[in-house]
Design a protein around this motif. Structure first.
Motif, PDB file in Angstrom:
ATOM      1  N   LYS A  35      11.206 -44.905  59.394  1.00  0.00           N
ATOM      2  CA  LYS A  35       9.780 -45.209  59.502  1.00  0.00           C
ATOM      3  C   LYS A  35       9.484 -46.476  60.304  1.00  0.00           C
ATOM      4  O   LYS A  35       8.351 -46.664  60.764  1.00  0.00           O
ATOM      5  CB  LYS A  35       9.156 -45.333  58.100  1.00  0.00           C
ATOM      6  CG  LYS A  35       9.258 -44.051  57.287  1.00  0.00           C
ATOM      7  CD  LYS A  35       8.610 -44.191  55.939  1.00  0.00           C
ATOM      8  CE  LYS A  35       7.100 -44.222  56.022  1.00  0.00           C
ATOM      9  NZ  LYS A  35       6.541 -42.908  56.385  1.00  0.00           N
ATOM     10  N   THR A  36      10.440 -47.355  60.448  1.00  0.00           N
ATOM     11  CA  THR A  36      10.169 -48.612  61.153  1.00  0.00           C
ATOM     12  C   THR A  36      11.306 -48.941  62.104  1.00  0.00           C
ATOM     13  O   THR A  36      12.399 -48.368  62.030  1.00  0.00           O
ATOM     14  CB  THR A  36      10.014 -49.787  60.166  1.00  0.00           C
ATOM     15  OG1 THR A  36      11.272 -50.027  59.541  1.00  0.00           O
ATOM     16  CG2 THR A  36       8.967 -49.496  59.123  1.00  0.00           C
ATOM     17  N   LEU A  37      11.053 -49.882  63.007  1.00  0.00           N
ATOM     18  CA  LEU A  37      12.071 -50.296  63.967  1.00  0.00           C
ATOM     19  C   LEU A  37      13.260 -50.969  63.295  1.00  0.00           C
ATOM     20  O   LEU A  37      14.359 -50.976  63.849  1.00  0.00           O
ATOM     21  CB  LEU A  37      11.457 -51.243  65.001  1.00  0.00           C
ATOM     22  CG  LEU A  37      10.357 -50.646  65.896  1.00  0.00           C
ATOM     23  CD1 LEU A  37       9.852 -51.695  66.862  1.00  0.00           C
ATOM     24  CD2 LEU A  37      10.868 -49.435  66.649  1.00  0.00           C
ATOM     25  N   THR A  69       8.844 -44.775  66.076  1.00  0.00           N
ATOM     26  CA  THR A  69       9.163 -44.676  64.654  1.00  0.00           C
ATOM     27  C   THR A  69       8.703 -43.317  64.131  1.00  0.00           C
ATOM     28  O   THR A  69       8.155 -42.505  64.869  1.00  0.00           O
ATOM     29  CB  THR A  69       8.473 -45.804  63.878  1.00  0.00           C
ATOM     30  OG1 THR A  69       7.074 -45.776  64.145  1.00  0.00           O
ATOM     31  CG2 THR A  69       9.037 -47.154  64.278  1.00  0.00           C
ATOM     32  N   SER A  70       8.925 -43.112  62.852  1.00  0.00           N
ATOM     33  CA  SER A  70       8.612 -41.834  62.200  1.00  0.00           C
ATOM     34  C   SER A  70       9.380 -40.677  62.823  1.00  0.00           C
ATOM     35  O   SER A  70       8.867 -39.565  62.947  1.00  0.00           O
ATOM     36  CB  SER A  70       7.098 -41.554  62.236  1.00  0.00           C
ATOM     37  OG  SER A  70       6.399 -42.507  61.474  1.00  0.00           O
ATOM     38  N   ASN A 116      16.284 -41.053  69.528  1.00  0.00           N
ATOM     39  CA  ASN A 116      15.294 -42.067  69.164  1.00  0.00           C
ATOM     40  C   ASN A 116      13.971 -42.000  69.924  1.00  0.00           C
ATOM     41  O   ASN A 116      13.259 -42.985  70.025  1.00  0.00           O
ATOM     42  CB  ASN A 116      15.898 -43.467  69.311  1.00  0.00           C
ATOM     43  CG  ASN A 116      17.056 -43.684  68.369  1.00  0.00           C
ATOM     44  OD1 ASN A 116      17.403 -42.817  67.596  1.00  0.00           O
ATOM     45  ND2 ASN A 116      17.664 -44.846  68.439  1.00  0.00           N
ATOM     46  N   LEU A 119      16.748 -49.566  64.508  1.00  0.00           N
ATOM     47  CA  LEU A 119      16.667 -48.369  65.334  1.00  0.00           C
ATOM     48  C   LEU A 119      16.895 -48.795  66.785  1.00  0.00           C
ATOM     49  O   LEU A 119      16.185 -49.645  67.310  1.00  0.00           O
ATOM     50  CB  LEU A 119      15.294 -47.722  65.159  1.00  0.00           C
ATOM     51  CG  LEU A 119      15.149 -46.248  65.536  1.00  0.00           C
ATOM     52  CD1 LEU A 119      16.118 -45.384  64.757  1.00  0.00           C
ATOM     53  CD2 LEU A 119      13.722 -45.780  65.294  1.00  0.00           C
TER      54      LEU A 119
END
Length: 223
Positions: A206-208, A178-179, A141, A168
């Protein structure tokens, strides 16, 4: 009366003795074989058509291979996120390459032995035909730049972790980037592990909150 009967007999003999004319050896209706020139022309036409069609067909096959493996990546990420929400515990999904064979594992936090399984199982894809790349750090992560296609061992595996809410997960107390994502691509023909960018497909978180998207080409994490 006798003359009339005799005439009929002569006419019958004349007609009965006639047979159908046989076809001569030079008749145009006789079956003919191909000449050498005709065979050469046909072979040349087939060769030209093959040269035109083959690259397009190979590109289609490559796209199908990448799409199938990428679907497997997406499904594995979704499974890890879904299980995290269902069991209310952190779940991870890991990817690695073992002797050019692609492998994936979905497992809960605290698992000591990672349950690896083939990512290309049942897809009729041979080892080395498709490669995995990622911009995920080995600690999970966090983004590593540039991305790498060296996932050749347990130590070099790439892992994404979702918390009990399917978000995430945080690593070492820091908010994750992210990403982050996993890229599937066809390797270059020179025998290296570098991907052909035009064949790249990927799954990106793409996002948390764990929103995922399928991207392609230069949008994907590439070395």
């Amino acid at each position: 009366m006798k003359d009339w009967t005799l005439s009929k007999i002569l006419l019958w003999k004349t007609l009965g003795s006639k047979t159908l004319p046989s076809r001569s050896k030079n008749s145009p209706s006789r079956a003919q074989g191909f000449t050498l020139i005709e065979l050469i022309v046909v072979i040349l036409i087939i060769a030209v058509l093959s040269a035109i069609i083959a690259p397009g067909w190979l590109a289609f096959v490559n796209r199908q291979r990448v799409a199938k493996v990428n679907d497997g990546v997406f499904s594995a990420m979704q499974e890890a996120q879904r299980e995290a929400k269902r069991t209310k515990r952190s779940y991870s999904v890991s990817f690695k390459t073992d002797s050019n064979n692609l492998k994936v594992a979905v497992y809960p936090e605290g698992t000591t032995t990672i349950p690896w399984k083939p990512l290309n199982e049942g897809l009729d894809i041979k080892a080395g035909q498709v490669i995995l790349c990622s911009n995920i750090n080995t600690t999970a992560n966090t983004i590593v730049s540039p991305a790498t296609c060296d996932l050749s061992s347990d130590a070099k595996k790439r892992t994404i972790q979702f918390d009990y809410q399917g978000n995430l997960a945080k690593v070492a107390g820091n908010a994750p980037d992210t990403s982050i994502g996993v890229t599937v691509a066809i390797p270059q023909s020179n025998g290296g592990t570098q991907p052909i960018e035009a064949t790249a497909r990927c799954v990106i978180v793409k996002t948390l909150i764990g929103s995922m998207a399928i991207e392609k080409d230069s949008t994907c994490p590439l070395p």
